[in-house]
Design an enzyme around this catalytic site. Sequence first.
Site, PDB file in Angstrom:
ATOM      1  N   GLY A  39      43.240  46.539  61.741  1.00  0.00           N
ATOM      2  CA  GLY A  39      44.559  46.073  61.338  1.00  0.00           C
ATOM      3  C   GLY A  39      44.508  45.484  59.941  1.00  0.00           C
ATOM      4  N   GLY A  51      34.993  39.108  50.143  1.00  0.00           N
ATOM      5  CA  GLY A  51      35.806  39.392  51.319  1.00  0.00           C
ATOM      6  C   GLY A  51      36.980  38.449  51.432  1.00  0.00           C
ATOM      7  N   VAL A  52      38.004  38.900  52.156  1.00  0.00           N
ATOM      8  CA  VAL A  52      39.192  38.069  52.361  1.00  0.00           C
ATOM      9  C   VAL A  52      39.537  37.902  53.837  1.00  0.00           C
ATOM     10  CG1 VAL A  52      40.231  38.584  50.141  1.00  0.00           C
ATOM     11  CG2 VAL A  52      40.698  40.090  52.081  1.00  0.00           C
ATOM     12  N   GLY A  53      38.734  38.446  54.727  1.00  0.00           N
ATOM     13  CA  GLY A  53      39.110  38.501  56.137  1.00  0.00           C
ATOM     14  C   GLY A  53      39.100  37.161  56.842  1.00  0.00           C
ATOM     15  N   GLU A  54      38.221  36.282  56.446  1.00  0.00           N
ATOM     16  CA  GLU A  54      38.027  35.072  57.233  1.00  0.00           C
ATOM     17  C   GLU A  54      38.334  33.787  56.480  1.00  0.00           C
ATOM     18  OE1 GLU A  54      34.444  35.944  60.038  1.00  0.00           O
ATOM     19  OE2 GLU A  54      34.217  37.230  58.294  1.00  0.00           O
ATOM     20  N   ILE A 113      40.004  42.483  43.943  1.00  0.00           N
ATOM     21  CA  ILE A 113      40.933  42.748  45.032  1.00  0.00           C
ATOM     22  C   ILE A 113      41.335  44.222  44.962  1.00  0.00           C
ATOM     23  CG2 ILE A 113      43.166  42.171  46.048  1.00  0.00           C
ATOM     24  CD1 ILE A 113      41.083  39.908  46.233  1.00  0.00           C
ATOM     25  N   GLN A 118      45.876  39.617  54.734  1.00  0.00           N
ATOM     26  CA  GLN A 118      44.688  39.102  55.420  1.00  0.00           C
ATOM     27  C   GLN A 118      44.585  37.596  55.245  1.00  0.00           C
ATOM     28  OE1 GLN A 118      42.742  40.680  57.608  1.00  0.00           O
ATOM     29  NE2 GLN A 118      41.006  41.306  56.373  1.00  0.00           N
ATOM     30  N   GLY A 163      40.392  42.630  66.174  1.00  0.00           N
ATOM     31  CA  GLY A 163      39.005  42.539  66.645  1.00  0.00           C
ATOM     32  C   GLY A 163      38.522  41.107  66.630  1.00  0.00           C
ATOM     33  N   PHE A 164      38.594  40.473  65.450  1.00  0.00           N
ATOM     34  CA  PHE A 164      38.285  39.048  65.288  1.00  0.00           C
ATOM     35  C   PHE A 164      36.856  38.692  65.678  1.00  0.00           C
ATOM     36  CE2 PHE A 164      42.939  39.015  66.597  1.00  0.00           C
ATOM     37  CZ  PHE A 164      43.394  39.091  65.292  1.00  0.00           C
TER      38      PHE A 164
END
Lengths: 351, 750
Positions: B475, B711-714, B638, B647, B245-246
């Site tokens: 994902g 968060g760890v996504g970015e 985590i 990620q 998605g990003f």
Amino acid sequence: MKRFDYIRPVSVDDAVAAFRPGAAYLGGGTNLLDLMKIGVIQPDTLIDLGRIAELGPIEMLPGGGARVGALVRNSDLAYDRAFAAAFPMVAEAILAGASGQLRNAATVGGNLMQKTRCAYFQDPHSACNRREPGSGCAARGGDNANLAVLGWSDACIATNPSDMCVPLAALGAVVEVQGPAGKRDIPIADFHQLPGDQPETETALQPGELVIAIRLPTEAADFARNARYLKVRERTSFAFALVSVAAALKLDGQKIIAARIALGAVAAKPWRVTAAEDLLVGQAPTEEAFARAADALLEGARASGDNGYKIELARRAVIRALQMSAAGTPKRMPALPASPFGDVAEEHSHV
Amino acid sequence: MSDPVTMPIRFGSNSGQSVTRRDGVAKVTGRATYAADNHPDGMLYAVFAPATIARGRVTHLDTAAAKAHPGVVEVFTPQNRPPVVGDPDKKPFMFAIPLELLQDDTVRYAMQPIALVIGETLEAATEGARLLNPQYAAETPRTGMDAEAAKPAPSGPFGRPAEVVHGDTAAGLAKAVETLDVTYDTPAQYHNAMEPHAIVAKWDGDRLEIDTPNQAIVLSRAFYAYYLGIPADHILIRSPYLGGGFGSKAVPYSPLVLTIAAARVLDRPLKLVLSRSQMFGPVGHRGATRQRLRIGIDDQAQMTALDHVATAIVDSFDSSFPEPAAGASQGLYAASALRSALMVVHNDIGVPGAMRAPGEASGSAALECAIDEMAEKAGIDPLEFRLKNYADIEPGTGKPYSSKALRECYAKGAQRFGWAGRPLAPRQMVDENGFLTGWGMGTALFGAPMFAAQARAVLRPDGTGLVETAAADMGQGAWTALAQIAADSLGLPLDKVEFRSGSSDLPDGGVAGGSGHTATAGGALHAAGTDAIRRLGELAAADPASPLFGTGNQGFIPRDGRLYAARDESRSEAYADIIARAGGEAIEGKGSASRPPEDAGRYAMYSHGAVFAEVKIDPVLFQMRVTRLVGAFAAGRIINPKLAESQLMGGMIWGISFALHEEARFDKRTGRIMNSDLAGYHIPVNADVRGLEVMTVHEDDPHVNPLGIKGVGEIGVTGTVGAIGNAIWHATGRRIRHFPIRIEDLLAQD
């Protein structure tokens, strides 16, 4: 995509007989089908060569040459032990191109016939003399950082994207073709055409002529011990070259007896200047001698846009490739074929 | 420093485990159904014709030619556009952008939809779109940073101010003993998720079912309801899997709304899948920036001022999303005066939007390189310089951090990388193969936001659980990590809990964005499970036949399908038995999660990290490779280390991409992007990613949210780009002040 007829002959004679204007021969399809999907090429008829057995074999010829059928897959040729041993820089160049999946599909004939990747050629909405004669060249003044610095014209600054053809040009390969008028041989130096004022004429093929094989002459095998391909690019794999070099030497101790050099990604054809090679004959394999050859090879080079850096990069790459070939063909294919990082021991499998 | 406060929330055995992605086998065997895999009966194919100029009007479309092509069913143009109810030029919600739904003949950017062709096959529709052969009245497009003089941005994205000032940076610079004034450029980047935007729309009267990958299902449903003029609960969005998605799949974009509207007119199901090149325009992108950084230091190498002005290229008709790059300088270094300001330059491009680490990625790239330059001027190791300017409270605001284990990240990362032996001067290291070798570092920073979500948890009569929330798995592993949280909240093993997600008829799971999804949706799931357990406990405590009778005042511990008295674990009972005696009715709990405003105001909340990079560069040809990347990150609790590390790795690989590869290349004359495919728009291949190590540093954070999740996504993107740029300087002695860094750049300075 535009509708088209699809036929699948089983012999070269039938394929050639089926040809009519507007038809296209289909090999692996890795370039042609893409171009059809984006509307750059719109054949009425696809003549699929995939069932023609006579285009298939790799033959090592008595005396040291080789004949490779046009339908041999790029991967099959690169991994053919006898061929790769005799012409290691051809194998190295093939393995430096595209990706594993593409090499498994792409054919030798198709590699010779592939189109420039100039973004303006690939965009039906841009002016391109190569695609549409007389429409102009949108690449001039556009995004042209990786276009030609040699042999270009005001009409066209495209480059030939092939890796395989660069060592083939250096080794003086011959292209066997068959057409409505029969068979003939075309030296690879004459096969790809410089743009001049007719960039739409990309090869020496006449309408309906089909590449049926490439032949490497006997003397081409003389360079097996000192032959390398070097490909400089921003990404370690799966990218077209900024510049590439096929360099081969025949050495007698510390003396060069013969040299072969060709540059890729700098012109509409692999760039070979025999006078540059001749400068090396009788010389010791030194950086100075290599630099002189590089300068001779690049004589007349000039930027066609924001790509002047390619001239200096090419000069350096020629010297490096000659140094690599002087050091000897590696016993095993480097983990990263043709890469400046290729000879590093820690790499285990090529990509 | 880690916060020593212990957590009030009890975690079961599922959280903290590296559970393998539960949807992995389905994905790698092709059984996972993505949007474009759906083929309802009677479905037709839609293909939009893209504008091939960047500015002007469409004067002619050859609809006759398109309609004459075999298999073409209909051609929609402004003359017969499929009607919508909501005004496409209005912005009904935050994050909405003006849409192009064929309302007029204006072209405001290249690749804008200018017609929609419907075919019985994809091939027919594609050829029909080509045959339209649009003619234009073209105007000269505005392209690039020099298209006009930069103006102050009216506001920043996400409702943030365009300028943030703490203290007097001019005075800080004036009193500095050493100053730096540098400008860094970052390019436009386009989301290129493996799965392009896709939709399958099917109407039944005024009810609509759509299959489409979406990061914010319930929010998007409201958008669609607005444009189509139907109640939101008449719309069902299914989005079980996203192929990435990003930030690009959070809200509906023009091609998707147009397809739904066309399906309504035709009364046939319709599918539209964007081609790769169509991803470069109507579905958002990361806007290009030019960033000026001015830093001053005193004689102790402490920052007296950090002034960061980012000029972002925005579109010319909405301009709502100037890439908020300057914001990256807030919250990190203890400068005594801080200023971040956003400026804009208008181009004829599609509206930029959020792309993984929006603002922070571009801003951190420039900031971390500038910090390295300042450290160089001060003659100090870049890590030591960062430690000298370490902020124990948030600079400017003075707020305490909810938790901040950045020192530990620095130490752990540096130790693992072997930073200690690094020569201060550049071009000192050559490896055994003759490659110039350089080491660089960057600090990673990303906010730890939380949004709002709801969830439902059911304890079934057989003692198993069912939990529901409309979350989105892009994902990143939401199917797995959220289920772990839910299972813990119900005191059940993972395989005894059915997890339903990815559909808009479930409770609102919020947006999978801002690196806040696990905290938000996970928080709601945990609250719902806890609520169900509370109800179960009430039943047991009130039931004289239960071993737990009368223990209600001490509370319960749910574990492996049994409820235990909190202070006497010899007293327990299986869920199924409690429910059976109570009449056999399933027990339902509801939960929601959002951050209490008082906590949001009281603490500065960020994930932190330190990234160390090694590059090797051919000394003559200047071809580059990132040979080692080590990242140490502190991101609260985590939930699933394997997924979290994946990620973070993905983010760091994106950092390689940003530093060395990714760039939309515009033709400055036409405003069109000339590398709009994956052959031309480069991202790293496997061979570009060598040693890649990720470590996490544990943080207990009682303030970010009850679960302590950041968060760890970015965050992986941030820090990494600067680390690579700095390593290239360290290897070569050359500062390249734009991205991506190319062979040509190093050659030009040789």
